[in-house]
Design a protein around this motif. Structure first.
Motif, PDB file in Angstrom:
ATOM      1  N   ASP A 176      49.436  37.990  47.690  1.00 47.55           N
ATOM      2  CA  ASP A 176      48.833  39.214  48.135  1.00 47.55           C
ATOM      3  C   ASP A 176      49.088  40.137  46.966  1.00 47.55           C
ATOM      4  N   ASP A 177      47.980  41.124  46.977  1.00 50.07           N
ATOM      5  CA  ASP A 177      47.834  41.809  45.663  1.00 50.07           C
ATOM      6  C   ASP A 177      49.042  43.058  45.826  1.00 50.07           C
ATOM      7  N   ASP A 178      49.564  43.225  46.867  1.00 51.64           N
ATOM      8  CA  ASP A 178      50.720  44.236  47.313  1.00 51.64           C
ATOM      9  C   ASP A 178      52.008  43.832  47.033  1.00 51.64           C
ATOM     10  N   VAL A 238      54.618  43.925  49.603  1.00 52.17           N
ATOM     11  CA  VAL A 238      54.519  42.872  50.726  1.00 52.17           C
ATOM     12  C   VAL A 238      54.944  41.656  50.139  1.00 52.17           C
ATOM     13  N   ARG A 239      54.754  41.115  49.134  1.00 51.27           N
ATOM     14  CA  ARG A 239      55.208  39.873  48.670  1.00 51.27           C
ATOM     15  C   ARG A 239      56.689  39.764  48.493  1.00 51.27           C
ATOM     16  N   GLU A 283      55.416  33.133  44.267  1.00 49.60           N
ATOM     17  CA  GLU A 283      54.231  34.312  44.905  1.00 49.60           C
ATOM     18  C   GLU A 283      53.018  34.220  43.896  1.00 49.60           C
ATOM     19  N   ASP A 299      46.729  36.809  51.762  1.00 48.19           N
ATOM     20  CA  ASP A 299      46.223  37.874  52.064  1.00 48.19           C
ATOM     21  C   ASP A 299      44.627  37.848  52.185  1.00 48.19           C
ATOM     22  N   MET A 343      41.448  40.825  48.796  1.00 47.61           N
ATOM     23  CA  MET A 343      42.158  40.883  47.496  1.00 47.61           C
ATOM     24  C   MET A 343      40.943  41.127  46.583  1.00 47.61           C
ATOM     25  N   GLY A 375      40.776  36.163  49.869  1.00 48.73           N
ATOM     26  CA  GLY A 375      41.483  35.276  50.887  1.00 48.73           C
ATOM     27  C   GLY A 375      40.530  34.268  51.267  1.00 48.73           C
ATOM     28  N   LYS A 395      48.237  43.026  59.480  1.00 49.96           N
ATOM     29  CA  LYS A 395      48.916  44.229  59.071  1.00 49.96           C
ATOM     30  C   LYS A 395      48.770  45.560  59.728  1.00 49.96           C
TER      31      LYS A 395
END
Length: 227
Positions: A9-11, A14-15, A31, A53, A56, A61, A102
């Motif tokens: 995930d780019d967040d 969240v990771r 991750e 995700d 991204m 994804g 989400k």
């Protein structure tokens, strides 16, 4: 069962949250912040399951999912901020085994992960026999299937669905039945079953638009017809 889980995930928030909950549940988690890094890490350190995700930058994804599918049948849970049914279907049709929209509950995500891992790891003695149906052979001990001698490229969930149906020919199952008995869910979106049935037909039917094996029972659900 403890498993290695790759969280993509780019967040960063969240990771961190997902990794924290996975570790608390007894799993090893590592991750990646983007698709390219995820593919590189997976090649170096293959995971037992990938949380991926959908949206991204760069390699998104869907592209990562397709490339992971080319490498094998690792279970994939897709994370998406898109709630429309068509967006969920796109994720499933790309090869994902499950999806979570989400914002999501980390506890629910871990439960989904555990359910997928249980299904993927279920190799009890009762599942050792080969299943034969015409030109179709399902080997539940090796988790492989062939049609007319050619291997079928199936996701973990597609294989579970196929094995369950072939083992129970002639019985009509509702989508809710299949969610409970194949997915292990007591609740969920029935479109998940619909998408997997459509994908499975493309692989086991001579003409997926006119199925003769995995047939629709109108007003109920689906039934496997032995050859």
């Amino acid at each position: 069962m403890m498993a290695r889980v790759l969280v993509v995930d780019d967040d960063i928030t969240v990771r961190e949250v997902v990794v924290s909950y996975l570790k608390a549940a007894g799993h090893q988690a590592y991750e990646a912040a983007d698709g390219s890094a995820a593919l590189s890490q997976f090649r170096d350190q293959p995971a037992d399951l990938v949380i991926l995700d959908l949206m991204m930058p760069g390699v998104d994804g869907l592209q990562v999912c397709a490339r992971l599918r080319a490498m094998g049948d690792v279970p994939i849970v897709m994370l998406t901020a898109l709630g429309a049914e068509t967006d969920r279907v796109v994720g499933l049709e790309s090869g994902a085994d499950d999806y979570v929209t989400k914002p999501f509950s980390p506890r629910e995500l871990v439960l989904r992960v555990n359910a997928l891992l249980r299904r993927a790891g279920d190799r009890s003695d009762a599942l050792q026999a080969l299943l034969h149906d015409g030109d179709l052979v399902v080997d539940r001990s090796r988790h492989t299937a062939t049609r007319a001698g050619a291997p079928l490229s199936l996701t973990s969930r597609e294989f579970d669905l196929l094995a369950f149906l072939v083992a129970n020919p002639g019985t009509a199952f509702t989508r809710e039945d299949l969610l409970q008995r194949v997915w292990g869910w007591s609740f969920g979106d029935h479109s998940t079953v619909t998408v997997h049935v459509r994908r499975l037909r493309e692989k086991v039917e001579a003409d997926p638009t006119r199925p003769t094996r995995l047939v629709t029972v109108w007003g109920i659900g689906y039934r496997w017809e032995s050859s």
